[in-house]
Design a protein around this motif. Structure first.
Motif, PDB file in Angstrom:
ATOM      1  N   LEU A  64       0.826  -1.206   0.000  1.00  0.00           N
ATOM      2  CA  LEU A  64       0.000   0.000   0.000  1.00  0.00           C
ATOM      3  C   LEU A  64       0.868   1.267   0.000  1.00  0.00           C
ATOM      4  O   LEU A  64       0.598   2.217  -0.740  1.00  0.00           O
ATOM      5  CB  LEU A  64      -0.938   0.001   1.208  1.00  0.00           C
ATOM      6  N   GLY A  65       1.933   1.270   0.803  1.00  0.00           N
ATOM      7  CA  GLY A  65       2.819   2.425   0.857  1.00  0.00           C
ATOM      8  C   GLY A  65       3.523   2.679  -0.462  1.00  0.00           C
ATOM      9  O   GLY A  65       3.617   3.816  -0.928  1.00  0.00           O
ATOM     10  N   VAL A  66       3.996   1.610  -1.106  1.00  0.00           N
ATOM     11  CA  VAL A  66       4.699   1.759  -2.381  1.00  0.00           C
ATOM     12  C   VAL A  66       3.729   2.212  -3.474  1.00  0.00           C
ATOM     13  O   VAL A  66       4.052   3.070  -4.295  1.00  0.00           O
ATOM     14  CB  VAL A  66       5.404   0.440  -2.774  1.00  0.00           C
ATOM     15  N   THR A  67       2.506   1.674  -3.466  1.00  0.00           N
ATOM     16  CA  THR A  67       1.502   2.080  -4.445  1.00  0.00           C
ATOM     17  C   THR A  67       1.143   3.553  -4.283  1.00  0.00           C
ATOM     18  O   THR A  67       1.050   4.297  -5.269  1.00  0.00           O
ATOM     19  CB  THR A  67       0.231   1.215  -4.312  1.00  0.00           C
ATOM     20  N   LEU A  68       0.950   3.991  -3.053  1.00  0.00           N
ATOM     21  CA  LEU A  68       0.634   5.392  -2.789  1.00  0.00           C
ATOM     22  C   LEU A  68       1.766   6.306  -3.249  1.00  0.00           C
ATOM     23  O   LEU A  68       1.518   7.350  -3.850  1.00  0.00           O
ATOM     24  CB  LEU A  68       0.349   5.599  -1.301  1.00  0.00           C
ATOM     25  N   ALA A  69       3.003   5.907  -2.999  1.00  0.00           N
ATOM     26  CA  ALA A  69       4.151   6.707  -3.425  1.00  0.00           C
ATOM     27  C   ALA A  69       4.203   6.815  -4.944  1.00  0.00           C
ATOM     28  O   ALA A  69       4.435   7.887  -5.490  1.00  0.00           O
ATOM     29  CB  ALA A  69       5.440   6.091  -2.891  1.00  0.00           C
ATOM     30  N   LYS A  70       3.968   5.707  -5.633  1.00  0.00           N
ATOM     31  CA  LYS A  70       4.026   5.718  -7.094  1.00  0.00           C
ATOM     32  C   LYS A  70       2.946   6.604  -7.690  1.00  0.00           C
ATOM     33  O   LYS A  70       3.171   7.350  -8.636  1.00  0.00           O
ATOM     34  CB  LYS A  70       3.881   4.302  -7.641  1.00  0.00           C
ATOM     35  N   LEU A  71       1.739   6.541  -7.134  1.00  0.00           N
ATOM     36  CA  LEU A  71       0.620   7.300  -7.689  1.00  0.00           C
ATOM     37  C   LEU A  71       0.654   8.782  -7.313  1.00  0.00           C
ATOM     38  O   LEU A  71       0.179   9.621  -8.074  1.00  0.00           O
ATOM     39  CB  LEU A  71      -0.706   6.691  -7.231  1.00  0.00           C
ATOM     40  N   SER A  72       1.223   9.118  -6.167  1.00  0.00           N
ATOM     41  CA  SER A  72       1.131  10.481  -5.649  1.00  0.00           C
ATOM     42  C   SER A  72       2.338  11.359  -5.929  1.00  0.00           C
ATOM     43  O   SER A  72       2.202  12.573  -6.022  1.00  0.00           O
ATOM     44  CB  SER A  72       0.909  10.443  -4.135  1.00  0.00           C
ATOM     45  N   TRP A  73       3.515  10.769  -6.030  1.00  0.00           N
ATOM     46  CA  TRP A  73       4.730  11.562  -6.102  1.00  0.00           C
ATOM     47  C   TRP A  73       5.359  11.500  -7.481  1.00  0.00           C
ATOM     48  O   TRP A  73       5.320  10.473  -8.159  1.00  0.00           O
ATOM     49  CB  TRP A  73       5.756  11.073  -5.086  1.00  0.00           C
ATOM     50  N   ASP A  74       5.979  12.616  -7.894  1.00  0.00           N
ATOM     51  CA  ASP A  74       6.697  12.650  -9.161  1.00  0.00           C
ATOM     52  C   ASP A  74       8.039  11.926  -9.056  1.00  0.00           C
ATOM     53  O   ASP A  74       8.431  11.206  -9.964  1.00  0.00           O
ATOM     54  CB  ASP A  74       6.940  14.096  -9.599  1.00  0.00           C
ATOM     55  N   GLU A  75       8.744  12.150  -7.966  1.00  0.00           N
ATOM     56  CA  GLU A  75      10.032  11.504  -7.729  1.00  0.00           C
ATOM     57  C   GLU A  75       9.956  10.699  -6.449  1.00  0.00           C
ATOM     58  O   GLU A  75       9.459  11.180  -5.429  1.00  0.00           O
ATOM     59  CB  GLU A  75      11.149  12.538  -7.610  1.00  0.00           C
ATOM     60  N   VAL A  76      10.452   9.468  -6.498  1.00  0.00           N
ATOM     61  CA  VAL A  76      10.426   8.575  -5.343  1.00  0.00           C
ATOM     62  C   VAL A  76      11.863   8.175  -5.019  1.00  0.00           C
ATOM     63  O   VAL A  76      12.611   7.752  -5.902  1.00  0.00           O
ATOM     64  CB  VAL A  76       9.576   7.315  -5.631  1.00  0.00           C
ATOM     65  N   TYR A  77      12.231   8.324  -3.748  1.00  0.00           N
ATOM     66  CA  TYR A  77      13.554   7.938  -3.273  1.00  0.00           C
ATOM     67  C   TYR A  77      13.399   6.852  -2.220  1.00  0.00           C
ATOM     68  O   TYR A  77      12.477   6.888  -1.410  1.00  0.00           O
ATOM     69  CB  TYR A  77      14.285   9.134  -2.658  1.00  0.00           C
ATOM     70  N   VAL A  78      14.309   5.895  -2.234  1.00  0.00           N
ATOM     71  CA  VAL A  78      14.321   4.851  -1.218  1.00  0.00           C
ATOM     72  C   VAL A  78      15.489   5.128  -0.276  1.00  0.00           C
ATOM     73  O   VAL A  78      16.581   5.484  -0.705  1.00  0.00           O
ATOM     74  CB  VAL A  78      14.407   3.435  -1.845  1.00  0.00           C
ATOM     75  N   GLU A  79      15.228   4.998   1.021  1.00  0.00           N
ATOM     76  CA  GLU A  79      16.230   5.241   2.055  1.00  0.00           C
ATOM     77  C   GLU A  79      16.346   3.995   2.917  1.00  0.00           C
ATOM     78  O   GLU A  79      15.333   3.462   3.381  1.00  0.00           O
ATOM     79  CB  GLU A  79      15.801   6.431   2.909  1.00  0.00           C
ATOM     80  N   THR A  80      17.573   3.521   3.103  1.00  0.00           N
ATOM     81  CA  THR A  80      17.816   2.347   3.932  1.00  0.00           C
ATOM     82  C   THR A  80      18.952   2.631   4.902  1.00  0.00           C
ATOM     83  O   THR A  80      19.773   3.518   4.663  1.00  0.00           O
ATOM     84  CB  THR A  80      18.180   1.118   3.071  1.00  0.00           C
ATOM     85  N   GLU A  81      18.992   1.865   5.976  1.00  0.00           N
ATOM     86  CA  GLU A  81      20.061   2.005   6.958  1.00  0.00           C
ATOM     87  C   GLU A  81      21.269   1.173   6.583  1.00  0.00           C
ATOM     88  O   GLU A  81      22.380   1.460   7.002  1.00  0.00           O
ATOM     89  CB  GLU A  81      19.556   1.604   8.336  1.00  0.00           C
ATOM     90  N   ARG A  82      21.055   0.115   5.829  1.00  0.00           N
ATOM     91  CA  ARG A  82      22.142  -0.713   5.310  1.00  0.00           C
ATOM     92  C   ARG A  82      22.087  -0.657   3.789  1.00  0.00           C
ATOM     93  O   ARG A  82      21.062  -0.324   3.213  1.00  0.00           O
ATOM     94  CB  ARG A  82      21.998  -2.160   5.765  1.00  0.00           C
ATOM     95  N   ASP A  83      23.176  -1.017   3.160  1.00  0.00           N
ATOM     96  CA  ASP A  83      23.226  -0.947   1.705  1.00  0.00           C
ATOM     97  C   ASP A  83      22.464  -2.126   1.108  1.00  0.00           C
ATOM     98  O   ASP A  83      22.918  -3.264   1.170  1.00  0.00           O
ATOM     99  CB  ASP A  83      24.670  -0.938   1.222  1.00  0.00           C
TER     100      ASP A  83
END
Length: 93
Positions: A64-83
């Motif tokens: 649900l979170g990924v779908t909302l990000a894809k539909l709502s935002w022009d640019e999507v960035y992923v942030e992680t604590e480990r590589d």
């Protein structure tokens, strides 16, 4: 005797140091199949995976979170604590 207080503090300081590093990548999700594959790959990462656009943040392991990000935002960035580059490299642009 082993100084437990000092050891605990060292571990705590080390944990804080490790958590300061963040990995940030721009991702591109085009189709619904991309969303399914991204969430499947994100769940393999041993740390938190967060999607953001500079103002808002969503859970990257949630369909649900990924779908909302894809539909709502022009640019999507992923942030992680480990590589987690190799798990998510298909989507990183």
């Amino acid at each position: 005797a082993f100084p437990t207080r000092r050891f605990s503090r060292y571990i705590c300081d080390r944990f804080v140091l490790v958590r300061c590093f963040k990995f940030l990548y721009k991702v591109e999700l085009v189709t619904t199949a991309d969303i399914f594959e991204f969430t499947r790959a994100a769940t393999k990462c041993p740390c938190d995976v967060t999607l953001g656009n500079g103002k808002h943040r969503l859970n990257g392991k949630s369909f649900l979170g990924v779908t909302l990000a894809k539909l709502s935002w022009d640019e999507v960035y992923v942030e992680t604590e480990r590589d987690c580059y190799f798990e998510l490299e298909k989507f990183i642009k």
